[in-house]
Scaffold this motif. Structure first.
Motif, short mmCIF file in Angstrom:
data_model
loop_
_atom_site.label_atom_id
_atom_site.label_comp_id
_atom_site.label_asym_id
_atom_site.label_seq_id
_atom_site.Cartn_x
_atom_site.Cartn_y
_atom_site.Cartn_z
N ALA A 170 0.85 -1.19 0.00
CA ALA A 170 0.00 0.00 0.00
C ALA A 170 0.88 1.24 0.00
N LEU A 171 0.48 2.24 -0.77
CA LEU A 171 1.20 3.51 -0.83
C LEU A 171 0.30 4.62 -0.33
N ILE A 172 0.82 5.39 0.63
CA ILE A 172 0.08 6.51 1.21
C ILE A 172 0.77 7.79 0.78
N ILE A 173 0.03 8.69 0.12
CA ILE A 173 0.60 9.94 -0.38
C ILE A 173 0.03 11.11 0.42
N ARG A 174 0.92 11.83 1.10
CA ARG A 174 0.58 13.08 1.78
C ARG A 174 1.07 14.23 0.91
N THR A 175 0.20 15.18 0.61
CA THR A 175 0.58 16.28 -0.27
C THR A 175 0.89 17.54 0.54
N LEU A 176 1.75 18.36 -0.03
CA LEU A 176 2.09 19.65 0.56
C LEU A 176 1.43 20.77 -0.25
N PRO A 177 1.00 21.85 0.42
CA PRO A 177 1.08 22.07 1.87
C PRO A 177 0.09 21.18 2.60
N ASN A 178 0.47 20.79 3.82
CA ASN A 178 -0.35 19.84 4.58
C ASN A 178 -1.06 20.55 5.73
N GLN A 179 -2.03 21.36 5.38
CA GLN A 179 -2.72 22.15 6.39
C GLN A 179 -3.87 21.36 7.01
N ALA A 180 -4.11 21.62 8.30
CA ALA A 180 -5.20 20.96 9.01
C ALA A 180 -6.55 21.29 8.36
N ALA A 181 -6.58 22.36 7.58
CA ALA A 181 -7.83 22.75 6.90
C ALA A 181 -8.31 21.67 5.92
N LYS A 182 -7.43 20.75 5.53
CA LYS A 182 -7.85 19.65 4.65
C LYS A 182 -9.01 18.87 5.26
N LYS A 183 -9.09 18.88 6.59
CA LYS A 183 -10.12 18.10 7.27
C LYS A 183 -11.51 18.72 7.15
N SER A 184 -11.58 19.94 6.62
CA SER A 184 -12.89 20.59 6.50
C SER A 184 -13.04 21.37 5.18
N LEU A 185 -12.19 21.12 4.22
CA LEU A 185 -12.22 21.87 2.96
C LEU A 185 -13.49 21.62 2.16
N LYS A 186 -13.91 22.61 1.42
CA LYS A 186 -15.00 22.49 0.46
C LYS A 186 -14.35 22.48 -0.93
N TYR A 187 -14.22 21.29 -1.50
CA TYR A 187 -13.40 21.09 -2.70
C TYR A 187 -14.11 21.43 -4.01
N SER A 188 -15.41 21.52 -4.01
CA SER A 188 -16.15 21.67 -5.27
C SER A 188 -15.70 22.91 -6.04
N ASN A 189 -15.41 22.70 -7.32
CA ASN A 189 -15.01 23.78 -8.23
C ASN A 189 -13.74 24.50 -7.78
N THR A 190 -12.80 23.78 -7.18
CA THR A 190 -11.52 24.38 -6.77
C THR A 190 -10.33 23.80 -7.53
N ASN A 191 -10.58 22.83 -8.41
CA ASN A 191 -9.51 22.18 -9.18
C ASN A 191 -8.36 21.72 -8.27
N PRO A 192 -8.63 20.77 -7.36
CA PRO A 192 -7.58 20.29 -6.46
C PRO A 192 -6.47 19.56 -7.23
N PRO A 193 -5.32 19.36 -6.59
CA PRO A 193 -4.25 18.57 -7.21
C PRO A 193 -4.74 17.16 -7.53
N TYR A 194 -4.04 16.50 -8.44
CA TYR A 194 -4.44 15.15 -8.84
C TYR A 194 -3.22 14.39 -9.34
N LEU A 195 -3.44 13.12 -9.65
CA LEU A 195 -2.38 12.20 -10.06
C LEU A 195 -2.32 12.13 -11.58
N SER A 196 -1.14 12.20 -12.14
CA SER A 196 -1.02 12.04 -13.60
C SER A 196 -1.26 10.58 -13.97
N GLU A 197 -1.64 10.35 -15.21
CA GLU A 197 -1.85 8.99 -15.70
C GLU A 197 -0.55 8.19 -15.57
#
Length: 259
Positions: free
Chosen positions: A139-166
């Motif tokens: 299993a691989l666990i990826i933590r992204t930077l910046p690693n703000q505690a706000a991730k626990k309550s973010l509203k992601y819709s229409n914000t174009n979050p980071p993603y994984l390339s093919e």
């Protein structure tokens, strides 16, 4: 309480590291995919309310309305993208894995932030030199930077979050990693015209309408985790807990143990 693995590695079961985000009916709950916050409310029958504090019930008796993909930590199988039905409850049959945690800062590419094959390869090489673990990473666990505690309550819709390339997803698959965990709402771009390139590459799904025989039925993706800064990169035992939903995804509780 200590547990012995493969007569070689010890883990302390009394020191779990929970990397899930709890589901609540408050504005603190993270949200993705254009939905509202979860609803947790007592059942009402006439003037009877299933809540002890209301004085009309001896038990708390709540209904819960939520979406596993949009409301917090969840684990999904390839049934998330296939025409035919596949259940996470049937695809995930083992629950303890040798895992590796890496930290990556997504790369700016045009208007996007992307986790690339090169960044994963580099992080794995650095992490491999800092541990004595010699087992196979399942299993691989990826933590992204910046690693703000706000991730626990973010509203992601229409914000174009980071993603994984093919290419990154292919690299992970070819590294024989069966379970991918990430602190983002999706491994794919938010608006990608339904291509789902990273999902398809990781599960080796070539045709969602007629599943190829070499698709990875037992592989899983877990999204919307949160790994605090004090948890160091390196090797862990992962206990991947799900609820027994016959659905493509389930809310989940990934737990790490130091080796």
């Amino acid at each position: 309480m200590l547990a012995l693995l493969d007569n070689k590695y010890q883990i302390d079961l009394s020191k779990p590291i929970d990397i899930s985000i709890p589901l609540t009916n408050t504005d603190e709950n993270p949200i993705a995919w254009y939905i509202e916050k979860p609803v947790i409310e007592p059942v009402v029958f006439g003037d009877w309310i299933g809540k002890v504090s209301e004085g009309k019930s001896s038990t708390n008796f709540n209904n819960i309305f939520f979406n596993p993909h949009g409301h917090g930590t969840h684990t999904e199988c390839l049934g998330h993208i296939t025409n035919d039905f596949y259940s996470i409850n049937q695809c995930l049959k083992q629950f303890f894995f040798f895992a590796k945690l890496i930290t990556i800062e997504p790369e700016k590419i045009d208007d996007d932030l992307v986790i690339t094959k090169e960044s994963i390869s580099t992080a794995l090489n650095v992490t491999n030199t800092s541990t004595a673990f010699s087992g196979k990473t399942e299993a691989l666990i990826i933590r992204t930077l910046p690693n703000q505690a706000a991730k626990k309550s973010l509203k992601y819709s229409n914000t174009n979050p980071p993603y994984l390339s093919e290419e990154a997803a292919i690299f992970i698959r070819e590294s024989e990693i069966q379970h991918l965990l990430i602190d983002l709402p999706s491994v794919d771009r938010e608006h990608d015209e339904g291509k789902l390139l990273a999902h398809k590459a990781f599960w080796n799904v070539k045709n969602t309408l007629n599943l190829n025989s070499d698709a990875r039925l037992n592989a899983t993706i877990t999204e919307m985790i949160f790994v605090p800064d004090e948890i160091q990169d390196g090797d862990y035992i992962l206990n991947l807990q799900i609820a027994s939903f016959e659905n493509d995804a389930s809310p989940s509780k990934p737990i790490l143990y130091k080796i």
